[in-house]
Design a protein around this motif. Structure first.
Motif: not given
Length: 63
Positions: A29-30, A33, A37
């Motif tokens: 997930d990190r 994301l 971004y």
């Protein structure tokens, strides 16, 4: 069925078939994301052009 239950089922199934266990939920997930971004920073969204004299927002009454 939530993500943890699905992971437990997939892990059990992989063990029965002699396959490697799947990664735990949320593991990437990190990074995902961060990549999204970074993409948003390098490719900003284009704003929609509204017709002249139109704010783009409607009133609750629809008028």
């Amino acid at each position: 069925m939530d993500a943890i239950q699905q992971h437990m089922l997939d892990t059990y199934r992989a063990a029965r078939l002699g396959e490697p266990a799947p990664p735990p939920p949320g593991r990437h997930d990190r990074r995902t994301l961060r990549d999204l971004y970074h993409h948003w920073l390098t490719h900003p969204p284009e704003g929609k052009q509204s017709p002249p004299g139109h704010s783009g927002h409607s009133s609750p009454s629809g008028a």
